[in-house]
Design a protein around this motif. Sequence first.
Motif, PDB file in Angstrom:
ATOM      1  N   ARG A 159       0.842  -1.187   0.000  1.00  0.00           N
ATOM      2  CA  ARG A 159       0.000   0.000   0.000  1.00  0.00           C
ATOM      3  C   ARG A 159       0.883   1.244   0.000  1.00  0.00           C
ATOM      4  NH1 ARG A 159      -5.402  -0.886   2.229  1.00  0.00           N
ATOM      5  NH2 ARG A 159      -5.720  -3.083   2.693  1.00  0.00           N
ATOM      6  N   PHE A 160       0.479   2.226  -0.758  1.00  0.00           N
ATOM      7  CA  PHE A 160       1.202   3.494  -0.832  1.00  0.00           C
ATOM      8  C   PHE A 160       0.692   4.386   0.289  1.00  0.00           C
ATOM      9  CE2 PHE A 160       1.931   7.687  -3.031  1.00  0.00           C
ATOM     10  CZ  PHE A 160       3.306   7.625  -2.990  1.00  0.00           C
TER      11      PHE A 160
ATOM     12  N   HIS B  47      -2.129   1.282  -7.407  1.00  0.00           N
ATOM     13  CA  HIS B  47      -1.006   0.513  -6.873  1.00  0.00           C
ATOM     14  C   HIS B  47      -0.318  -0.305  -7.968  1.00  0.00           C
ATOM     15  CE1 HIS B  47      -2.844   1.194  -2.783  1.00  0.00           C
ATOM     16  NE2 HIS B  47      -1.572   1.426  -2.553  1.00  0.00           N
TER      17      HIS B  47
ATOM     18  N   ARG C 198       2.355   8.526 -10.333  1.00  0.00           N
ATOM     19  CA  ARG C 198       2.257   8.435  -8.868  1.00  0.00           C
ATOM     20  C   ARG C 198       2.104   9.811  -8.235  1.00  0.00           C
ATOM     21  NH1 ARG C 198       7.712   7.111  -6.968  1.00  0.00           N
ATOM     22  NH2 ARG C 198       7.871   9.358  -7.351  1.00  0.00           N
TER      23      ARG C 198
END
Length: 281
Positions: free
Chosen positions: A10-11, A153, A207
Amino acid sequence: MTPPQPDGSRFRRIEDPTNLWIIHPAARALLPWFVARGISANSVSIGGLILGATAALSYAQWHSWPLAVLGLALSVGWLIADGLDGMIARATGTASALGRALDGLCDHGVFILIYVVLAFSMGDTGVWPLVFAAGAAHALQSNLYESERARFHRRIRGVAIGATAPSRNPLVQLYDHIAGGLDRFAGRFDTALGAQRNPAPLADAYRDAATPPMRLMSLLSANMRVYAIFLACIAGDPRWFWWVELGPLTAILLVGLIWHRRVEARLVRQDALHLIPNIEP
């Protein structure tokens, strides 16, 4: 056994703060105990469903604030189980399409139980149209948000197309069809990403640009709904929660989706004009 470090799946910049500081640390602390005893991810998903069902029964007495607080505590326990099952699956290499669908169905099952229990507890048949409308909005919001998060993701790792093989299970197929409903609108960026000899520069640009809309859409997580249900019960009228589903949360979904698609379109244009450096690995 020392609790493992985050697995990096997970970011953190798009995660709900309570996930970062409460839910996921608690799940990581429990992970070694569950893995050492061979407790499967699917078993934890079912256990989370039981915790959620018990929370629903507590919310049936929302007029009593101690029981509303108990409902919140049990709901937090369910959120921890919801994070723990995925950690177990990744730690033991047992992730599967069926487990992913079971996790999603258990999540929806908990909220269905809470909706139904709260509606019956109000003793007003006139509330049911509001409940059904809010439930439909919730299902749409959750599925689209989860598909957006999974897509995010995947892309930040430079992967243009999901590697999950199609399942023959009709329930899994239905779940994947709903969750992937936006794929045809988001496909242009995946096409551009897949055409890169070195996808890292475009993935990095994506991102950074997509983090703000994804952070906004994190308000559609189960965590926020759990807290909203509790606050509506403490305020003395569960209807407030259903109106939040129909109004603010639907607006957040629409803004987030449009914002995300615009980010993709801008990056596709920049890539076509070679404005994003593409350095060979």
